[in-house]
Each structure stands twice: as C-alpha cells, then as structure tokens.
Design a protein around this motif. Structure first.
Motif, PDB file in Angstrom:
ATOM      1  N   LEU A 173       0.824  -1.205   0.000  1.00  0.00           N
ATOM      2  CA  LEU A 173       0.000   0.000   0.000  1.00  0.00           C
ATOM      3  C   LEU A 173       0.861   1.259   0.000  1.00  0.00           C
ATOM      4  CD1 LEU A 173      -2.836  -0.871   2.554  1.00  0.00           C
ATOM      5  CD2 LEU A 173      -3.112  -0.409   0.119  1.00  0.00           C
ATOM      6  N   VAL A 174       1.930   1.245   0.779  1.00  0.00           N
ATOM      7  CA  VAL A 174       2.811   2.409   0.835  1.00  0.00           C
ATOM      8  C   VAL A 174       3.426   2.674  -0.532  1.00  0.00           C
ATOM      9  CG1 VAL A 174       4.933   3.330   1.838  1.00  0.00           C
ATOM     10  CG2 VAL A 174       3.297   2.113   3.285  1.00  0.00           C
ATOM     11  N   ASN A 175       3.840   1.620  -1.230  1.00  0.00           N
ATOM     12  CA  ASN A 175       4.402   1.789  -2.579  1.00  0.00           C
ATOM     13  C   ASN A 175       3.375   2.380  -3.542  1.00  0.00           C
ATOM     14  OD1 ASN A 175       7.175   0.887  -2.488  1.00  0.00           O
ATOM     15  ND2 ASN A 175       6.387  -1.153  -2.009  1.00  0.00           N
ATOM     16  N   LYS A 176       2.093   1.992  -3.364  1.00  0.00           N
ATOM     17  CA  LYS A 176       1.053   2.500  -4.252  1.00  0.00           C
ATOM     18  C   LYS A 176       0.772   3.980  -4.008  1.00  0.00           C
ATOM     19  CE  LYS A 176      -1.569  -1.808  -4.871  1.00  0.00           C
ATOM     20  NZ  LYS A 176      -2.870  -2.492  -4.612  1.00  0.00           N
ATOM     21  N   TYR A 177       0.883   4.400  -2.737  1.00  0.00           N
ATOM     22  CA  TYR A 177       0.449   5.756  -2.389  1.00  0.00           C
ATOM     23  C   TYR A 177       1.606   6.593  -1.833  1.00  0.00           C
ATOM     24  CZ  TYR A 177      -4.206   3.708  -2.733  1.00  0.00           C
ATOM     25  OH  TYR A 177      -5.337   3.070  -3.175  1.00  0.00           O
ATOM     26  N   LYS A 178       2.767   6.527  -2.499  1.00  0.00           N
ATOM     27  CA  LYS A 178       3.917   7.287  -2.022  1.00  0.00           C
ATOM     28  C   LYS A 178       3.658   8.793  -2.041  1.00  0.00           C
ATOM     29  CE  LYS A 178       8.001   4.379  -2.722  1.00  0.00           C
ATOM     30  NZ  LYS A 178       9.272   4.240  -3.463  1.00  0.00           N
TER      31      LYS A 178
END
Length: 712
Positions: free
Chosen positions: A668-673
């Motif tokens: 999720l963090v990679n998707k919403y950097k």
C-alpha cells in the motif's frame, strides 16, 4: 423544671410569668412544644418588642416564623428570646456599619418566596374595601362567604375578623387542625383586643387600616411552611443561613433578608461519631454529567421510592454501587439523596474499622441514623467494613454481624432510610449483605463513553472559558479513553489555571501536550524535536497509519494526526469488534502501516524504535484473535490455549498472519507514495492536523495519474 404544657394557661393564652421566666432561661422544659406553641411564644415576644421599639425598629409580619426558622435543631422555647435579640442586634449593627447617614428607623424586610399553596380568605360579610382588595388578586385567593371550607385543598387561612364575633371564629376554628395550617386574622387598627382569645388556637392577629392582602397571604403561607416542616427540620438538623443587604432612603434603613440557604447544624462529636459526615445534598441528577443509562436506572428506583402505589416490600432497601475508582459513585449517591429530599450521611468504612472498636462505632452510628431518619446512608469503601466473614478474624465477623442486625432494625421501622454501599471490589463483600432488605440491587459504574467524555469536555470548556471548537472537543474525547470525568476536569484545571505558556500556544495545543505525553509512541523530549531527521521519520510513520486506515476503511474517521507527538487518532485503531480473520488482517495492516512507511521511504536500516509498540500490539492481537476463533492450522475448532503441545503452532500461525499483513502494508505504501509525502509535509509544518484538513487530501496511486481517490 416544668412541663411544656404548663406554659399554656387555658384560653388566656401563654402565662406571662412563665413565658418571661422561660425567656430569661430560668425554666427548664422537659417536654417538647409543638410548632404552633413555639410560634405563639415567638409571636408574644415580637409583640412586646414592637411596642417597646415601634418608633425605631420596624419588623416584618412574619418575624415570628423568621426567628423559629433560624434556630434549626436548637428550636426550643428557651432559645427564642435570645435568638430574637441576636437577630435584631445583628441587623442594627449591619445598618450602622454600612450607612453613614442619620437613621431614623430600621426596617427589617423578610423576603418570602410565593409558595404554590391555596389561601382561603374567610369573611362572613365582606365589605366594599375588602372586595376591592380581593379583586386585585382574584386568581390567587378563594373567597368563602359562609365558611364552606374544604380542608383538603386549604393550606392557609386569612380571617376577616370584623365580619363576625370572636365566639363565631372560636367555634369554627376548633373544628380545624391548625397544626398544619397557617392562620392570620386581620382587623381594623385598635380592634384586635376583643379577639385576643383567638391567639390560644393559633391565629396571628394583624391590626391595620390599610390591609395588604398579598402580604398577608405570604405571611400565612410562610406560617404554614414553618408549621408543616419544623419537626422535619429538627430531625434533619437543618439551619437557615441569611445574607442580608442594606438600603438607605430618607432616614429609613431597609435590611432586606432574602430566602435562606440551608445547612446542616450538626456536629458529629455530639454523638461521638467523628467518622461520620452529614449534610444536605447540593445537586440532583441534572448536575451529573454523562452516565445517562445509570441516571435512567436511578430515576426508576427514585419513582419506586416515591410511588404510593408500590408496596414498600417491593422497594429496594439498599443499593450496591460497584465499579472502578473515580467513576462517580459518591457523586451519584449525593444526587440521589437530593432527588429524594433526604439528608446525606457519608461513612468511610475504613474509618469505622480503624478508629476504635468497630462494633461500638457501628452501634453509635445507628443511634444517630435512627434519630435523623429518614435519610440516605452512604458507606464508602464498603469492602473494608463489609468484607466476607471468616473464622480467622472473629472481631471482624462480629462487626459484620452487628452491621447486619442494625440495618435490619432500621429498615423494619417506620422511619426507614436508604443504604448505599460503594466498592471497587464487590466480590469481596459478605454474601449476607447482598440479600433482600440490605444491599439487594447492584448498580454497576463504568468509565465514561466517548460521547459522555465529549459532554464533559464541553462543560469544562465553558467553565474554564476556553474556546474549543466542536472538532477539537471530539479529538480530546478520543484521547481521554479510560479517563473519568474528574480526571478530565483536573486536566483542564492544570492546563488553564496553572499553565503560564498560554500566550505562545493555544489552549488546545496545551491540552494535547498534557494528554499525548504518555500516549506518544516515541520520545517527546524537546531535544528530540530539534532533530529534523527524527521528526521527518515520525511524520512519515503517522502518514503510513493514515494511508492504511483510509485504504482499509474509506469512510473511517481520522480525527487527528500528529508527527511531533507520534499519534494518529481514529476510531478504527481502537476497535474492539474483531470477529473474523478478514477484520484482523485489516487491523494488522493499520497497525503496521507506520513501520511499512518508514521502511519503504527510508530503507530497512532507517526504521526507528517508534514501531516497537505497534509490533507488540499486532502480535498480541493476532495470537488472541486466532486462538479465540480456533483458526490455527491443523487445530481448527480447538482451544489451543488448553493444549501445551500446540503452543508452537499458535506462534507459527501468528507469525504467518502478521507477516502477510506487513507485506500488504508495504504494498500500500508503494502505491500511495505521493499521498504519504503530502501528509508528511503537512505534519512537518504543523504540530497536528485535524480531520477538517485531512478530508481534502487527494490520494493517487503511484504511476497511475488517471485513478484518484478522494478521501472523506
């Protein structure tokens, strides 16, 4: 020594000789006078004073009742004269202390509130002036021409003495129970001499050519109130406290005495019960913040006590208040006493046990209770006095036996009282105390809910004159979980009253500092805030939590984020309704979202110790939920907590579930950097961000400019 009945001498009224000796303190009375007889003595004393000082001091019509009221529990015949003199001297001194001009006359004015009573004006032949006065307040009075009196409705009487002979009034008034009525007879100036024999049956004579019907009605109502409540005030040791004021006008000094405040004229040492407190309850349920369910339950019990249609055998004689400390047990007991109109007796169980012999103390205590009842008796810290009996402590067992016997003796008498015991440990109480007729109904207290804490915060905000918005109050309510109403009040007091930093920081910010210091996952020392790198990591950590919450629960409320204090306030973080593995997975993603953001944005080597608490909670939650669901691989449906050989299986399954959730959190963090960077930048510029600002953050998936999700 003389019997009180000897003070009254047939139809000629009170014996002047005996009355003078009594007032001088030379006569000891060994039987109590009735309220009406006390008022007769006070009437005579006021009349004597008025004749001697008519040109200097003017007294109100209800001065006799005024004197009787002020005596409280010491309302005895021998004290009437001395109290009267003290009152007049007190108000004369007040005038000369506050007024510099020449005073020709001192007028004492006693303000009596209008009572919701029915006043009958009795006249056999009303004349023109009487009808004229009567028409001014026709709705307030009842005119009875032929003395057709309904005693049930009547509370006070005004007699037009000019309308009939004294013998007629004597005959008619002998038919009425004057001990419950206030009676005032009025006649033309100088015409009361022939009616003096009416004084022996309780008629207060007023001579005037300019009769004020309204003032006479107040006087009669006040007399009714004194007659009706004097015995109750004696028993409950009520004493009136007056705070007079002085006004000066053209040589006349008017001392205005308002309606009194009540206090308990009671000294525990009178009964050798120093551990006992007695006072009148000062507030009712309306002053109790929160606890709406409890108040509804207590209102139902109150109606049971007051209802005449319910058998006394079906009404609880005692209540047991149980719950954590500081949840308002004593507060509720006092409010309950106020609602029932009873005196409030407070006893600390530890004091009864520690101060001398417990058995003797209990007997002395119930001697007082029997004299004061009906009343509400509140045993605080009841487990120290009412602990279960055992053979190893015969002294304590005897004390409990004595308490049980004394409680039964009170509740079986006509002057019954209500017992309430409060304890933090109800399981320690002796079972015999919980049966019918004792503490038979348990009322459980809990820590206030978020809505109740919000109500408390709003009340305290108004009391301390702080300007907190509704949104800020909601945030504070979320942060005070597990706090009592008193603890919240103390926080406001410490911040608003004792803080010297209000010029540089808002009150809300200071409240946050107080609340978040212990809640912060990382250090909140000032030198930590000077490290921009550490603050950047903490801001990223909280941004990770925010992204995880909004991705798992798009409609969730994130009320506040603070990178400085390392806190994210959301309903979802403290959810207690985890019943499925799916819900568990979402909760774990939220908990681990902060650590995942640190690792993705800065690398594994830069992960801070601030994630340790999140990992502990995630691991503990996973093990607890998996065991309760019976969701352990190869052990489905088995309570593995009872099987020692499968302890390793629980650890393996928890490790698997937590690792899976952590990988999803990193994804999720990679998707919403971009979103994380946006929130991080906002946190670096402000100590905290409230929900109103967070609602406008738009989050785009990394590498996909077409897809955008607006967070609400």
């Amino acid at each position: 020594m003389i019997d009180a009945k000897s003070l009254l001498k047939g139809k000629n009224g009170i014996s002047v000789e005996l009355s003078e000796r009594l007032m001088a303190g030379h006569v000891a009375v060994f039987s109590p006078l009735k309220p009406l007889e006390l008022l007769q003595i006070a009437d005579q004393r006021v009349q004597i004073f008025t004749k001697e000082n008519k040109e200097h001091v003017s007294l109100p019509l209800n001065m006799s009742e005024f004197v009787i009221e002020s005596l409280g529990k010491d309302c005895y015949a021998r004290n009437i004269d001395s109290e009267f003199e003290k009152m007049v001297l007190r108000y004369e001194s007040l005038v000369y202390d506050e007024v510099d001009e020449l005073v020709d006359i001192i007028k004492i004015k006693r303000a009596v509130p209008v009572l919701n009573e029915t006043t009958y004006i009795l006249s056999t032949q009303p004349n023109d002036w009487f009808i004229e006065y009567l028409s001014l307040e026709i709705s307030a009075f009842h005119h009875v021409q032929n003395f057709m009196l309904e005693e049930v409705k009547c509370s006070s009487l005004l007699l037009d003495l000019n309308s009939a002979d004294p013998e007629y009034w004597l005959t008619e008034l002998d038919k009425i129970d004057l001990n419950r009525l206030g009676v005032v007879g009025f006649t033309h100036l100088g015409g009361a001499e022939e009616y003096k024999q009416l004084a022996c049956i309780g008629v207060k004579l007023i001579e005037s050519n300019n009769v004020d019907i309204g003032e006479l009605s107040l006087c009669a109502n006040h007399r009714t109130d004194v007659l009706r409540n004097l015995n109750d005030r004696r028993r409950r040791f009520l004493q009136t406290i007056y705070n007079p004021s002085v006004k000066f006008d053209n040589g006349v000094a008017v001392v205005e005495v308002p309606a009194p405040e009540f206090q308990t004229s009671f000294d525990p040492n009178d009964f050798d019960v120093p551990f006992m407190g007695l006072h009148q309850a000062r507030f009712g349920f309306s002053k109790v913040v929160g606890n709406e369910k409890l108040k509804s339950q207590m209102r139902l019990i109150r109606e049971q006590f007051k209802s005449k249609n319910i058998s006394q055998d079906n009404i609880p004689k005692g209540l047991l208040f149980s719950g954590p400390p500081g949840t308002g047990k004593t507060f509720m007991a006092e409010a309950f006493a106020h609602e029932l109109g009873l005196s409030f007796i407070v006893i600390n169980g530890a004091d009864v046990v520690s101060q001398g012999c417990a058995v003797t103390n209990i007997k002395k205590l119930f001697e007082v209770i029997n004299k004061i009842s009906p009343c509400l008796v509140f045993f605080d810290e009841a487990d120290s006095l009412c602990r279960a009996r055992n053979e190893n402590n015969p002294v304590h067992s005897l004390a409990v036996n004595t308490l049980l016997a004394q409680m039964d003796g009170v509740t079986s008498s006509n002057n019954s009282c209500i017992f309430i015991a409060a304890t933090n440990h109800p399981e320690l109480l002796d079972p015999a105390l919980l049966r019918a007729g004792r503490f038979e109904r348990e009322v459980r207290f809990t820590y206030p809910t978020e809505d109740e804490r919000l109500q408390t915060i709003q009340v305290q905000s108004e009391l301390f004159e702080t300007r907190l918005s509704q949104e800020e109050c909601r945030v504070l309510a979320s942060l005070t979980a597990g706090q009592t109403h008193k603890a919240i009040q103390n926080i406001f007091r410490d911040v608003v009253v004792y803080s010297n930093d209000t010029s540089q920081k808002s009150i809300f910010n200071l409240l946050l500092v107080t609340l978040l210091t212990n809640l912060s996952s990382g250090s909140t020392n000032e030198h930590d805030f000077k490290s921009k790198k550490l603050l950047h990591v903490k801001a990223t950590h909280e941004a990770g939590h925010f992204i995880a919450i909004k991705s798992q629960f798009p409609s969730a409320s994130v009320r506040m984020i603070s990178g400085k204090y390392g806190v994210t306030v959301s309903d979802e973080l403290d959810s207690l309704d985890i019943f499925t593995k799916e819900r568990l997975n979402k909760e774990l993603i939220i908990l681990l979202g902060g650590r995942a953001a640190e690792e993705v944005m800065y690398g594994e080597e830069q992960v801070s110790h601030g994630s340790s608490d999140d990992m502990k909670r995630a691991t503990s939650m996973a093990k607890q939920v998996l065991v309760s669901l019976g969701a352990i691989s190869q052990c489905e449906g088995v309570d593995v907590s009872q099987l020692r050989t499968f302890e390793g299986k629980v650890d393996q399954e928890a490790n698997k579930v937590v690792n899976t959730a952590y990988q999803e959190a990193k994804s999720l963090v990679n998707k919403y950097k971009k979103g994380i960077e946006q929130v991080t930048d906002m946190l670096l510029n402000d100590d905290y961000i409230l929900e109103s600002s967070l609602n406008f953050i738009e989050l785009e998936k990394q590498g996909d400019s077409v897809y955008a999700q607006r967070l609400h």
